[in-house]
Write an enzyme that holds these catalytic residues in place. Structure first.
Site, PDB file in Angstrom:
ATOM      1  N   LYS A  13      60.425  13.855   9.563  1.00 18.50           N
ATOM      2  CA  LYS A  13      61.144  12.673  10.091  1.00 18.50           C
ATOM      3  C   LYS A  13      60.823  12.473  11.572  1.00 18.50           C
ATOM      4  O   LYS A  13      60.469  11.381  12.001  1.00 18.50           O
ATOM      5  CB  LYS A  13      62.669  12.833   9.915  1.00 18.50           C
ATOM      6  N   ARG A  88      73.321  10.907   7.226  1.00 19.19           N
ATOM      7  CA  ARG A  88      72.905  11.897   6.237  1.00 19.19           C
ATOM      8  C   ARG A  88      74.047  12.341   5.321  1.00 19.19           C
ATOM      9  O   ARG A  88      73.954  13.400   4.687  1.00 19.19           O
ATOM     10  CB  ARG A  88      72.161  13.071   6.874  1.00 19.19           C
ATOM     11  N   ARG A 127      56.944  25.813  12.858  1.00 14.91           N
ATOM     12  CA  ARG A 127      57.161  24.752  13.852  1.00 14.91           C
ATOM     13  C   ARG A 127      57.425  25.353  15.235  1.00 14.91           C
ATOM     14  O   ARG A 127      58.136  26.337  15.376  1.00 14.91           O
ATOM     15  CB  ARG A 127      58.360  23.891  13.451  1.00 14.91           C
ATOM     16  N   ARG A 160      62.684  26.690  17.228  1.00 15.47           N
ATOM     17  CA  ARG A 160      64.067  26.205  17.230  1.00 15.47           C
ATOM     18  C   ARG A 160      64.975  27.287  16.675  1.00 15.47           C
ATOM     19  O   ARG A 160      64.609  27.973  15.727  1.00 15.47           O
ATOM     20  CB  ARG A 160      64.152  24.923  16.370  1.00 15.47           C
ATOM     21  N   ARG A 171      70.700  24.883   5.656  1.00 16.46           N
ATOM     22  CA  ARG A 171      70.401  23.465   5.889  1.00 16.46           C
ATOM     23  C   ARG A 171      69.966  22.782   4.589  1.00 16.46           C
ATOM     24  O   ARG A 171      70.330  21.634   4.332  1.00 16.46           O
ATOM     25  CB  ARG A 171      69.328  23.322   6.975  1.00 16.46           C
TER      26      ARG A 171
HETATM   27  P1  AP5 Z   1      59.437  17.580  11.850  1.00 15.39           P
HETATM   28  O1  AP5 Z   1      58.874  16.226  12.096  1.00 15.39           O
HETATM   29  O2  AP5 Z   1      59.995  18.341  13.004  1.00 15.39           O
HETATM   30  O3  AP5 Z   1      60.478  17.523  10.616  1.00 15.39           O
HETATM   31  P2  AP5 Z   1      61.935  16.901  10.529  1.00 15.39           P
HETATM   32  O4  AP5 Z   1      62.043  16.223   9.204  1.00 15.39           O
HETATM   33  O5  AP5 Z   1      62.231  16.095  11.743  1.00 15.39           O
HETATM   34  O6  AP5 Z   1      62.748  18.248  10.455  1.00 15.39           O
HETATM   35  P3  AP5 Z   1      64.084  18.735  11.212  1.00 15.39           P
HETATM   36  O7  AP5 Z   1      64.157  20.218  10.999  1.00 15.39           O
HETATM   37  O8  AP5 Z   1      64.117  18.265  12.629  1.00 15.39           O
HETATM   38  O9  AP5 Z   1      65.160  18.030  10.378  1.00 15.39           O
HETATM   39  P4  AP5 Z   1      66.624  18.446  10.266  1.00 15.39           P
HETATM   40  O10 AP5 Z   1      67.181  17.286   9.545  1.00 15.39           O
HETATM   41  O11 AP5 Z   1      66.843  19.783   9.646  1.00 15.39           O
HETATM   42  O12 AP5 Z   1      67.065  18.675  11.770  1.00 15.39           O
HETATM   43  P5  AP5 Z   1      67.678  17.693  12.869  1.00 15.39           P
HETATM   44  O13 AP5 Z   1      67.040  18.030  14.161  1.00 15.39           O
HETATM   45  O14 AP5 Z   1      67.683  16.278  12.432  1.00 15.39           O
HETATM   46  O15 AP5 Z   1      58.281  18.452  11.143  1.00 15.39           O
HETATM   47  C1  AP5 Z   1      58.487  19.800  10.827  1.00 15.39           C
HETATM   48  C2  AP5 Z   1      57.196  20.598  11.103  1.00 15.39           C
HETATM   49  O16 AP5 Z   1      56.187  20.180  10.191  1.00 15.39           O
HETATM   50  C3  AP5 Z   1      56.622  20.376  12.508  1.00 15.39           C
HETATM   51  O17 AP5 Z   1      56.054  21.568  12.948  1.00 15.39           O
HETATM   52  C4  AP5 Z   1      55.512  19.304  12.295  1.00 15.39           C
HETATM   53  O18 AP5 Z   1      54.456  19.457  13.233  1.00 15.39           O
HETATM   54  C5  AP5 Z   1      55.053  19.605  10.875  1.00 15.39           C
HETATM   55  N1  AP5 Z   1      54.697  18.434  10.097  1.00 15.39           N
HETATM   56  C6  AP5 Z   1      55.352  17.237  10.082  1.00 15.39           C
HETATM   57  N2  AP5 Z   1      54.765  16.402   9.203  1.00 15.39           N
HETATM   58  C7  AP5 Z   1      53.736  17.098   8.637  1.00 15.39           C
HETATM   59  C8  AP5 Z   1      52.749  16.779   7.637  1.00 15.39           C
HETATM   60  N3  AP5 Z   1      52.734  15.574   7.034  1.00 15.39           N
HETATM   61  N4  AP5 Z   1      51.858  17.732   7.289  1.00 15.39           N
HETATM   62  C9  AP5 Z   1      51.878  18.947   7.887  1.00 15.39           C
HETATM   63  N5  AP5 Z   1      52.751  19.311   8.850  1.00 15.39           N
HETATM   64  C10 AP5 Z   1      53.678  18.393   9.206  1.00 15.39           C
HETATM   65  O19 AP5 Z   1      69.215  18.178  12.890  1.00 15.39           O
HETATM   66  C11 AP5 Z   1      69.529  19.486  13.345  1.00 15.39           C
HETATM   67  C12 AP5 Z   1      71.008  19.744  13.109  1.00 15.39           C
HETATM   68  O20 AP5 Z   1      71.790  18.775  13.846  1.00 15.39           O
HETATM   69  C13 AP5 Z   1      71.490  19.616  11.661  1.00 15.39           C
HETATM   70  O21 AP5 Z   1      71.285  20.797  10.928  1.00 15.39           O
HETATM   71  C14 AP5 Z   1      72.983  19.304  11.868  1.00 15.39           C
HETATM   72  O22 AP5 Z   1      73.703  20.460  12.191  1.00 15.39           O
HETATM   73  C15 AP5 Z   1      72.961  18.397  13.101  1.00 15.39           C
HETATM   74  N6  AP5 Z   1      72.846  16.960  12.744  1.00 15.39           N
HETATM   75  C16 AP5 Z   1      71.854  16.095  13.087  1.00 15.39           C
HETATM   76  N7  AP5 Z   1      72.081  14.868  12.595  1.00 15.39           N
HETATM   77  C17 AP5 Z   1      73.270  14.954  11.915  1.00 15.39           C
HETATM   78  C18 AP5 Z   1      74.020  14.023  11.155  1.00 15.39           C
HETATM   79  N8  AP5 Z   1      73.622  12.739  10.987  1.00 15.39           N
HETATM   80  N9  AP5 Z   1      75.169  14.454  10.592  1.00 15.39           N
HETATM   81  C19 AP5 Z   1      75.598  15.724  10.742  1.00 15.39           C
HETATM   82  N10 AP5 Z   1      74.914  16.663  11.442  1.00 15.39           N
HETATM   83  C20 AP5 Z   1      73.763  16.270  12.019  1.00 15.39           C
END
Ligand code: AP5
Length: 222
Positions: A13, A88, A127, A160, A171
């Protein structure tokens, strides 16, 4: 244009939202990045969010909807935005619909990045990201130009704190229980487009570009 990016942890994402943001010339709001920033700065939001994030749980809906309202105010009426990581849960999706309705706006498109859990876990396990500017790399699929350093600002790349096996597992549990029904919520509104996110970054980017073009996003062809 208001676009929501949905997908499991590690689906890509953040990676795709950053590219879309610069191609489309619109703001990119990542709730994960905003929460991590709030935790780092020790703000009231950060203190409340930290206990949930530290254990891989979702932050409660009321806190997230408060944050979403602030983001929409910051965005300004009529401006385009990519929402990465929000909503989400179904209550968040319903709350967002209401917040937008109050502003005379609506979600145009929801893009679901679909990936096998096994592949996503592998990505999260390799990552690295930059705490200074938020850039993300991968030690297997997207190496930085200089080992250990951020391409964008030269900062030191780190893992992270929630990218460890037991937190990744939590998660994914949350994702299956809370976020999966959100996908159906948008599908039933006819707003959902699904992309196979298990492919290389550039191929996923191209698939998204085609969806945006089809939906009348003129700057998407870049
Ligand atoms: P990356 O782009 O970082 O993936 P992502 O989908 O953004 O993954 P996240 O771990 O950030 O998602 P998340 O939803 O768990 O965490 P968030 O920060 O939103 O890619 C991942 C890796 O793969 C990278 O190394 C990248 O280089 C590589 N990659 C990407 N695309 C690729 C491809 N096509 N091929 C190969 N490699 C690739 O949230 C964190 C925490 O915040 C949550 O757990 C929760 O506690 C809280 N939170 C955030 N939003 C909310 C909400 N709306 N409601 C409640 N809690 C929330």
């Amino acid at each position: 244009m208001i676009v929501v990016l949905l997908g499991a942890p590690g689906a890509g994402k953040g990676t795709q939202a950053k590219r879309m943001g610069s191609t489309m010339g619109v703001q990119h709001f990542s709730t994960g990045d905003l929460l991590r920033e709030a935790v780092e700065n020790g703000t009231e939001l950060g203190v409340r969010a930290a206990e949930y994030m530290d254990s891989g749980r979702l932050v409660p809906d009321d806190i997230m909807l408060g944050l979403a309202g602030e983001l929409l105010d910051r965005k300004g009426s009529g401006a385009g935005v990519i929402l990465d990581g929000f909503p989400r849960t179904v209550p968040q999706a319903k709350g967002l619909d209401q917040l937008l309705l109050d502003r005379g706006e609506t979600i145009d498109l929801v893009i679901f990045l679909d990936i096998e859990e096994e592949d996503a876990v592998e990505r999260l396990s390799s990552r690295v990201s930059c705490p200074k500017c938020g850039s993300v790399h991968n030690l297997t699929t997207d190496l930085p130009m200089t080992e250990g350093l951020c391409d964008a600002c030269g900062g030191t790349l780190v893992r992270r704190s929630d990218d460890i096996p037991e937190k990744i597992e939590r998660r994914f549990e949350q994702y299956q229980r809370e976020t999966h029904p959100t996908i159906e919520y948008y599908r039933s509104q006819g707003k959902l487009d699904t992309v196979d996110a298990g492919r290389p970054i550039k191929e996923v980017q191209e698939a998204i570009r085609r969806i945006l073009s089809r939906n009348g996003e003129p700057q998407a062809a870049g």
